[in-house]
Write a protein that holds these residues in place. Structure first.
Motif, PDB file in Angstrom:
ATOM      1  N   UNK A  25      18.566  32.634 -73.390  1.00 16.12           N
ATOM      2  CA  UNK A  25      17.593  33.728 -73.477  1.00 16.12           C
ATOM      3  C   UNK A  25      17.710  34.439 -74.825  1.00 16.12           C
ATOM      4  N   UNK A  26      18.940  34.683 -75.268  1.00 18.71           N
ATOM      5  CA  UNK A  26      19.155  35.344 -76.555  1.00 18.71           C
ATOM      6  C   UNK A  26      18.631  34.522 -77.714  1.00 18.71           C
ATOM      7  N   UNK A  27      18.912  33.223 -77.706  1.00 16.44           N
ATOM      8  CA  UNK A  27      18.443  32.350 -78.782  1.00 16.44           C
ATOM      9  C   UNK A  27      16.925  32.250 -78.786  1.00 16.44           C
ATOM     10  N   UNK A 136      22.585  30.953 -85.385  1.00 15.83           N
ATOM     11  CA  UNK A 136      23.431  29.777 -85.568  1.00 15.83           C
ATOM     12  C   UNK A 136      24.538  29.690 -84.527  1.00 15.83           C
ATOM     13  N   UNK A 137      25.159  30.815 -84.212  1.00 18.39           N
ATOM     14  CA  UNK A 137      26.215  30.852 -83.197  1.00 18.39           C
ATOM     15  C   UNK A 137      25.664  30.444 -81.830  1.00 18.39           C
ATOM     16  N   UNK A 138      24.514  31.010 -81.461  1.00 20.25           N
ATOM     17  CA  UNK A 138      23.911  30.680 -80.174  1.00 20.25           C
ATOM     18  C   UNK A 138      23.430  29.230 -80.132  1.00 20.25           C
ATOM     19  N   UNK A 139      22.974  28.734 -81.269  1.00 23.23           N
ATOM     20  CA  UNK A 139      22.443  27.370 -81.345  1.00 23.23           C
ATOM     21  C   UNK A 139      23.494  26.327 -80.985  1.00 23.23           C
ATOM     22  N   UNK A 143      26.326  26.935 -73.624  1.00 21.41           N
ATOM     23  CA  UNK A 143      25.246  27.314 -72.720  1.00 21.41           C
ATOM     24  C   UNK A 143      23.918  26.662 -73.136  1.00 21.41           C
ATOM     25  N   UNK A 144      23.622  26.689 -74.424  1.00 23.03           N
ATOM     26  CA  UNK A 144      22.382  26.087 -74.934  1.00 23.03           C
ATOM     27  C   UNK A 144      22.452  24.564 -74.806  1.00 23.03           C
TER      28      UNK A 144
END
Length: 157
Positions: A25-27, A136-139, A143-144
């Motif tokens: 959701x954040x990404x 970049x961290x979320x990518x 979870x992703x």
């Protein structure tokens, strides 16, 4: 097969489990938000240049500005498309968002070299780089990766 056995089947559990993952959701939100800002900046700059040219103003020195507007628009579209692909759990979403982030990072770094240093340019560049680091961290988060591997689109409840 009883109702309890039916609920324990792993396939049925994944069908029902559409819990939004925070990293996904954040990404998706960051990519879409930054993308919309890029599209808006590119479109507004293009409109301003068109109005200047239409009003009879000299636009001969505005080539780099036009290129920057086109770049913002294209990178913005790329990030919005990547966010939609991520939402829909399309496997290529990470690549599309990654290319958008790389182009945006290149743009931010080139702006640091080319632009004159002012307070607002430094603040803008720092905020851009912070957003890019977060994306970049979320990518690369588990979870992703799990979301895209499972291929189940997100749903809001």
């Amino acid at each position: 097969m009883t109702g309890a056995d039916h609920d324990d089947h792993p396939h049925h559990a994944t069908e029902r489990d559409h819990t939004p993952r925070p990293a996904v959701m954040g990404l998706a939100g960051l990519a879409a938000g930054v993308g919309i800002i890029g599209v808006a900046i590119g479109f507004a700059t293009f409109l301003g240049l068109t109005a200047t040219a239409g009003g009879g103003g000299d636009t001969t020195g505005f080539g780099p500005l036009l290129a920057s507007a086109a770049g913002s628009f294209i990178v913005g579209i790329l990030l919005v498309v990547g966010a939609v692909m991520l939402w829909r759990a399309h496997r290529a979403a990470r690549v599309v968002i990654g290319v958008g982030v790389a182009l945006l990072a290149l743009s931010s770094l080139s702006r640091m070299v080319v632009d004159s240093i002012t307070f607002i340019s430094v603040v803008g560049t720092v905020l851009s780089l912070l957003a890019l680091c977060a994306i970049g961290y979320l990518l690369v988060s588990d979870d992703v990766r799990d979301h895209l591997r499972e291929g189940v689109p997100l749903r809001l409840r």
